[in-house]
Design a protein around this motif. Structure first.
Motif, PDB file in Angstrom:
ATOM      1  N   GLU A  96      31.678 -27.877   8.021  1.00  0.00           N
ATOM      2  CA  GLU A  96      31.725 -29.440   8.323  1.00  0.00           C
ATOM      3  C   GLU A  96      33.039 -30.124   8.300  1.00  0.00           C
ATOM      4  OE1 GLU A  96      29.216 -33.275   6.566  1.00  0.00           O
ATOM      5  OE2 GLU A  96      29.282 -31.309   5.334  1.00  0.00           O
ATOM      6  N   LYS A  97      33.982 -29.667   7.577  1.00  0.00           N
ATOM      7  CA  LYS A  97      35.468 -30.408   7.891  1.00  0.00           C
ATOM      8  C   LYS A  97      36.013 -29.819   8.916  1.00  0.00           C
ATOM      9  CE  LYS A  97      35.348 -31.696   2.849  1.00  0.00           C
ATOM     10  NZ  LYS A  97      36.033 -31.691   1.495  1.00  0.00           N
ATOM     11  N   THR A  98      35.922 -29.058   9.603  1.00  0.00           N
ATOM     12  CA  THR A  98      36.423 -28.668  10.877  1.00  0.00           C
ATOM     13  C   THR A  98      36.540 -29.773  11.829  1.00  0.00           C
ATOM     14  OG1 THR A  98      35.842 -26.313  10.626  1.00  0.00           O
ATOM     15  CG2 THR A  98      36.757 -26.890  12.685  1.00  0.00           C
ATOM     16  N   PRO A  99      37.972 -30.159  12.074  1.00  0.00           N
ATOM     17  CA  PRO A  99      38.035 -31.446  13.296  1.00  0.00           C
ATOM     18  C   PRO A  99      37.605 -30.870  14.601  1.00  0.00           C
ATOM     19  CG  PRO A  99      39.925 -30.296  12.668  1.00  0.00           C
ATOM     20  CD  PRO A  99      39.257 -29.541  11.652  1.00  0.00           C
ATOM     21  N   VAL A 100      37.330 -31.850  15.440  1.00  0.00           N
ATOM     22  CA  VAL A 100      37.120 -31.472  17.067  1.00  0.00           C
ATOM     23  C   VAL A 100      38.335 -31.175  17.441  1.00  0.00           C
ATOM     24  CG1 VAL A 100      35.366 -33.273  17.022  1.00  0.00           C
ATOM     25  CG2 VAL A 100      37.361 -34.069  17.533  1.00  0.00           C
ATOM     26  N   GLY A 101      38.148 -30.485  18.624  1.00  0.00           N
ATOM     27  CA  GLY A 101      39.575 -29.890  19.283  1.00  0.00           C
ATOM     28  C   GLY A 101      39.153 -28.788  20.290  1.00  0.00           C
ATOM     29  N   ILE A 102      40.019 -28.442  20.760  1.00  0.00           N
ATOM     30  CA  ILE A 102      40.196 -27.256  21.478  1.00  0.00           C
ATOM     31  C   ILE A 102      40.603 -25.551  20.954  1.00  0.00           C
ATOM     32  CG2 ILE A 102      40.874 -25.964  23.825  1.00  0.00           C
ATOM     33  CD1 ILE A 102      41.551 -28.807  24.701  1.00  0.00           C
ATOM     34  N   GLY A 103      39.631 -24.706  20.863  1.00  0.00           N
ATOM     35  CA  GLY A 103      39.992 -23.510  20.241  1.00  0.00           C
ATOM     36  C   GLY A 103      39.755 -22.444  21.374  1.00  0.00           C
ATOM     37  N   ALA A 104      39.423 -21.179  21.010  1.00  0.00           N
ATOM     38  CA  ALA A 104      39.335 -20.101  21.894  1.00  0.00           C
ATOM     39  C   ALA A 104      38.457 -19.118  20.961  1.00  0.00           C
ATOM     40  CB  ALA A 104      40.641 -19.820  22.243  1.00  0.00           C
ATOM     41  N   ILE A 105      37.889 -18.280  22.382  1.00  0.00           N
ATOM     42  CA  ILE A 105      36.948 -17.253  21.798  1.00  0.00           C
ATOM     43  C   ILE A 105      37.367 -15.581  22.574  1.00  0.00           C
ATOM     44  CG2 ILE A 105      34.616 -16.470  21.847  1.00  0.00           C
ATOM     45  CD1 ILE A 105      33.649 -18.976  21.089  1.00  0.00           C
ATOM     46  N   ARG A 106      37.238 -14.686  21.770  1.00  0.00           N
ATOM     47  CA  ARG A 106      37.187 -13.498  22.619  1.00  0.00           C
ATOM     48  C   ARG A 106      36.190 -12.623  22.070  1.00  0.00           C
ATOM     49  NH1 ARG A 106      42.400 -11.864  24.943  1.00  0.00           N
ATOM     50  NH2 ARG A 106      44.024 -13.264  24.121  1.00  0.00           N
ATOM     51  N   ALA A 107      35.565 -11.700  22.696  1.00  0.00           N
ATOM     52  CA  ALA A 107      34.545 -10.921  22.437  1.00  0.00           C
ATOM     53  C   ALA A 107      34.946  -9.703  22.055  1.00  0.00           C
ATOM     54  CB  ALA A 107      33.163 -10.694  23.589  1.00  0.00           C
ATOM     55  N   ALA A 108      34.681  -9.064  20.893  1.00  0.00           N
ATOM     56  CA  ALA A 108      35.306  -7.795  20.210  1.00  0.00           C
ATOM     57  C   ALA A 108      34.346  -6.609  20.362  1.00  0.00           C
ATOM     58  CB  ALA A 108      35.786  -8.069  18.993  1.00  0.00           C
ATOM     59  N   GLY A 109      34.754  -5.370  20.595  1.00  0.00           N
ATOM     60  CA  GLY A 109      33.916  -4.332  20.314  1.00  0.00           C
ATOM     61  C   GLY A 109      34.658  -2.969  20.389  1.00  0.00           C
ATOM     62  N   PRO A 110      34.266  -1.743  20.363  1.00  0.00           N
ATOM     63  CA  PRO A 110      34.881  -0.530  20.279  1.00  0.00           C
ATOM     64  C   PRO A 110      36.066  -0.388  21.396  1.00  0.00           C
ATOM     65  CG  PRO A 110      32.656  -0.130  19.668  1.00  0.00           C
ATOM     66  CD  PRO A 110      32.886  -1.356  20.190  1.00  0.00           C
ATOM     67  N   GLY A 111      35.663  -1.050  22.473  1.00  0.00           N
ATOM     68  CA  GLY A 111      36.476  -0.830  23.628  1.00  0.00           C
ATOM     69  C   GLY A 111      37.736  -2.000  23.766  1.00  0.00           C
ATOM     70  N   GLY A 112      37.825  -2.795  22.716  1.00  0.00           N
ATOM     71  CA  GLY A 112      38.915  -3.632  22.644  1.00  0.00           C
ATOM     72  C   GLY A 112      38.344  -5.114  22.874  1.00  0.00           C
ATOM     73  N   LEU A 113      39.317  -6.199  22.878  1.00  0.00           N
ATOM     74  CA  LEU A 113      39.114  -7.529  22.924  1.00  0.00           C
ATOM     75  C   LEU A 113      38.787  -8.143  24.354  1.00  0.00           C
ATOM     76  CD1 LEU A 113      41.366  -8.787  20.034  1.00  0.00           C
ATOM     77  CD2 LEU A 113      38.853  -9.040  20.142  1.00  0.00           C
ATOM     78  N   SER A 114      38.002  -8.976  24.599  1.00  0.00           N
ATOM     79  CA  SER A 114      37.708  -9.641  25.962  1.00  0.00           C
ATOM     80  C   SER A 114      38.932 -10.639  26.351  1.00  0.00           C
ATOM     81  CB  SER A 114      36.538 -10.358  26.051  1.00  0.00           C
ATOM     82  OG  SER A 114      36.751 -11.609  25.496  1.00  0.00           O
ATOM     83  N   ASN A 115      38.715 -11.167  27.668  1.00  0.00           N
ATOM     84  CA  ASN A 115      39.629 -12.065  27.832  1.00  0.00           C
ATOM     85  C   ASN A 115      39.404 -13.325  27.135  1.00  0.00           C
ATOM     86  OD1 ASN A 115      36.860 -12.078  29.296  1.00  0.00           O
ATOM     87  ND2 ASN A 115      37.417 -14.124  29.979  1.00  0.00           N
ATOM     88  N   LEU A 116      40.496 -14.053  26.991  1.00  0.00           N
ATOM     89  CA  LEU A 116      40.292 -15.356  26.366  1.00  0.00           C
ATOM     90  C   LEU A 116      39.509 -16.681  26.906  1.00  0.00           C
ATOM     91  CD1 LEU A 116      41.954 -16.388  23.604  1.00  0.00           C
ATOM     92  CD2 LEU A 116      43.454 -17.452  25.014  1.00  0.00           C
ATOM     93  N   GLU A 117      38.719 -17.189  26.269  1.00  0.00           N
ATOM     94  CA  GLU A 117      37.823 -18.213  26.897  1.00  0.00           C
ATOM     95  C   GLU A 117      37.841 -19.530  25.773  1.00  0.00           C
ATOM     96  OE1 GLU A 117      35.078 -19.284  29.966  1.00  0.00           O
ATOM     97  OE2 GLU A 117      36.138 -17.526  29.458  1.00  0.00           O
ATOM     98  N   LEU A 118      38.448 -20.543  26.565  1.00  0.00           N
ATOM     99  CA  LEU A 118      38.615 -21.737  25.591  1.00  0.00           C
ATOM    100  C   LEU A 118      37.311 -22.250  25.417  1.00  0.00           C
ATOM    101  CD1 LEU A 118      41.366 -23.516  27.741  1.00  0.00           C
ATOM    102  CD2 LEU A 118      41.541 -22.014  25.609  1.00  0.00           C
ATOM    103  N   PHE A 119      36.976 -22.925  24.138  1.00  0.00           N
ATOM    104  CA  PHE A 119      35.854 -23.340  23.701  1.00  0.00           C
ATOM    105  C   PHE A 119      36.199 -24.419  22.616  1.00  0.00           C
ATOM    106  CE2 PHE A 119      32.256 -22.907  20.294  1.00  0.00           C
ATOM    107  CZ  PHE A 119      31.345 -22.816  21.155  1.00  0.00           C
ATOM    108  N   LEU A 120      35.267 -25.554  22.749  1.00  0.00           N
ATOM    109  CA  LEU A 120      35.379 -26.968  22.068  1.00  0.00           C
ATOM    110  C   LEU A 120      34.927 -26.717  20.540  1.00  0.00           C
ATOM    111  CD1 LEU A 120      34.707 -29.203  25.056  1.00  0.00           C
ATOM    112  CD2 LEU A 120      37.131 -29.004  23.594  1.00  0.00           C
ATOM    113  N   ILE A 121      35.326 -27.710  19.805  1.00  0.00           N
ATOM    114  CA  ILE A 121      34.649 -28.183  18.575  1.00  0.00           C
ATOM    115  C   ILE A 121      34.532 -29.555  18.739  1.00  0.00           C
ATOM    116  CG2 ILE A 121      34.786 -28.339  16.037  1.00  0.00           C
ATOM    117  CD1 ILE A 121      34.996 -25.332  17.259  1.00  0.00           C
ATOM    118  N   ASP A 122      33.034 -29.827  18.863  1.00  0.00           N
ATOM    119  CA  ASP A 122      33.017 -31.185  19.132  1.00  0.00           C
ATOM    120  C   ASP A 122      31.669 -31.871  18.330  1.00  0.00           C
ATOM    121  OD1 ASP A 122      32.662 -33.568  20.600  1.00  0.00           O
ATOM    122  OD2 ASP A 122      31.973 -32.778  22.579  1.00  0.00           O
TER     123      ASP A 122
END
Length: 575
Positions: A96-122
């Motif tokens: 709940e205390k996480t402030p709004v802002g721009i973050g990022a996500i990667r999907a992970a698996g045995p083959g590695g990490l995906s491309n970087l995708e920007l994602f908001l906290i709003d």
């Protein structure tokens, strides 16, 4: 409000400020060892204190076992029969205390990490409109405060209708290029007769935002389109509507680590946002923190990015708009100021002994201010010594050895020919001013300096293998060797030692992964360099700005929260 992020993916608590990675687990089944790719995420944001269901579309998603995120979160997968290669449904829980802002996500698996995708906290409630709101007659009805995630259609406009009371203040903002979209938005507010009552273009970088006060109660329209009517895949946006302030940057623009600092908010429409005291942890110099901002009693937030500093952060004292009333700076320090009105100039004086070298560095647009800073060094009584403004260049084409940044704000280097003082004059290049036009100038004694840059933001290896991290150096008067170290690594890794030799511009540092690590595990690290001549103790963190520019070519200033951060994945061994 700040957040400390956690690092997981290994069963070990990370040091403070490590960017978060939280891993969800699946039943022990054999998953394909292919690197996943993210094409899109909907919704474009998750809300603090709530569970948000997210759909990721892309390729090779059937083998995904976790998410790498830049914010603390709990992730669970929503399974409905056989896993799909092109679609993955997740639930994200954010404290709940996480402030709004721009973050990022990667999907992970045995083959590695995906491309970087920007994602908001709003903190705005979100919805997705139908696909038929491309005319005023079919406008999708909304009720602020709210957010809408959608994308533009080629040769069309998107329309939204809302009702407003006389005297009501509303803010509207399009988050597009700031989160990696190709959209260059134009935003208009129309009355019931179709007359334009408010307009915005390129007011937050290439994005649009405005604050509007309703004069007459009634129904109104929001018209949103691309500047040249483009649309389709990649032209996504989040339309935010609420009572949030329009903000640009914190003031001062950085806070000295381990010291309580009173921070106010600078922006075109944020009068009334209360200042607050913050204290950033030790060892965090150069790191970025998200700071939420809202009006007292407001229902929705904006955000700025506050950086930590290893210098005393000073505030200008008026009057200092003439050389005769110049404020005194004693290096090393940073001065934070504001051009309150158009045509405003600020003056500072700096004394030095013969042979003393100064390095003066400006900071504005990297950290949210719209100011295009101009620096001019003068002799007492007048006479230009040197001047500087920002400049950009292509690292792939620049012929100057060691260049590795795409954009540099104004920098002055000066050596005193004799004992005395100099005058520093600063202004906006085109003489603008206003509450959002803040700046920061760093003044250090230069004994030769350097900067470091990582070639990539993502590394991978099988258990027992090495992550090979190439570090490039840009030298600015320091020609000696530089010792490199990796920090923030979780257990199960062993960083090697590396040195950039005297006069050299790069070196490779290896990080060894233990043989018992499981494919699909992941982590983060940062690289630091220290002069190896024994006379200089200042550590320099390697940045990732150039690599981020390659990932997000439409982002002139990638999110500061990502700068310097490298991720790695443990992959299955190749057969």
């Amino acid at each position: 409000m700040f957040f400390e992020q956690r690092q997981a993916g290994f069963s070990q608590r990370a040091p403070a400020l490590a960017v978060g990675v939280l891993l969800f687990t699946l039943a022990p089944v054999k998953l394909p060892a292919e690197t996943p790719t993210i094409k899109s995420i909907l919704p474009l944001a998750a809300a603090p204190g709530k569970t948000t269901e997210v759909v990721i579309e892309g390729q090779r998603l059937a083998g995904v076992t976790g998410l790498w995120t830049t914010f603390e979160s709990k992730i669970s997968i929503v399974e409905a029969g056989k896993r799909e290669e092109s679609r993955l449904r997740l639930r994200i829980d954010i404290p709940e205390k996480t402030p709004v802002g721009i973050g990022a996500i990667r999907a992970a698996g045995p083959g590695g990490l995906s491309n970087l995708e920007l994602f908001l906290i709003d903190d705005l409630p979100a919805s997705t409109p139908g696909a038929k709101n491309t005319s005023a007659e079919n406008a999708a009805a909304i009720e602020p405060p709210c957010a809408i995630d959608s994308r533009t259609t080629t040769d069309h406009r998107d329309y939204y209708s809302f009702r407003a009371r006389a005297g009501q203040r509303l803010s509207f903002e399009v988050m597009a290029q700031r989160i990696g979209s190709r959209l260059d938005p134009i935003l208009r507010i129309l009355d019931s007769a179709g007359r334009e009552v408010a307009f915005s273009d390129d007011s937050a970088g290439a994005d649009s935002r405005l604050a509007w006060r309703c004069e007459q109660e009634g129904e109104y329209l929001i018209e949103l389109r691309d500047v040249i009517y483009r649309g389709g895949d990649g032209f996504t946006y989040r339309l935010r509507a609420g009572d949030f302030p329009l903000v640009s940057a914190p003031y001062p623009m950085r806070a000295e680590q381990e010291k309580s600092t009173k921070i106010s908010i600078a922006g075109p429409d944020c009068a009334g946002v209360e200042s607050r005291n913050v204290q950033l942890p030790g060892g965090s110099s150069g790191r970025a923190f998200s700071l939420g901002a809202r009006f007292p009693g407001g229902a929705s937030s904006s955000f700025v990015t506050l950086l930590s500093s290893d210098l005393p952060e000073l505030l200008e004292k008026e009057p200092n708009n003439r050389a005769e009333s110049a404020g005194t700076l004693q290096p090393p320090c940073a001065i934070n100021g504001r051009f309150a009105n158009g045509g405003d100039r600020d003056f500072y004086q700096i004394a030095g002994k013969k042979g003393t070298r100064l390095v003066i560095r400006g900071e504005t647009r990297h950290s949210g201010s719209p100011t295009d800073l101009y620096l001019r060094l003068e002799k007492p009584g007048g006479g230009k010594i040197a001047e500087a403004e920002d400049r950009s260049y292509d690292p792939g084409k620049d012929k100057e050895k060691g260049k590795n940044y795409y954009f540099e704000e104004g920098v002055l280097n000066y050596t005193f020919p004799e004992d005395g003082r100099v005058i520093l004059m600063v202004e906006d290049l085109i003489r603008r001013g206003g509450p959002e036009h803040v700046y920061r100038i760093e003044v250090r004694h230069g004994q030769g300096d350097f900067s470091l840059e990582l070639e990539e933001t993502l590394y991978s290896s099988a258990p027992g293998g090495d992550l090979k991290v190439k570090v490039r150096c840009r030298r600015n008067g320091y020609d000696g060797p530089i010792e490199l170290v990796a920090e923030g690594l979780p257990g199960g890794t062993k960083p090697g030692k590396a040195r950039i030799g005297k006069g050299k511009d790069s070196a490779e540092l290896k990080i060894t992964l233990e043989k018992d690590l499981q494919p699909g595990s992941m982590g983060t690290f940062r690289i630091f360099g220290t002069p190896a001549d024994g006379g200089r103790a200042r550590r320099i963190e390697a940045r990732t700005r150039e690599a981020l520019r390659k990932t997000f070519p439409r982002l002139f200033h990638p999110p500061r929260i990502l700068d310097g951060l490298a991720a790695f994945a443990v992959t299955e061994a190749k057969k």
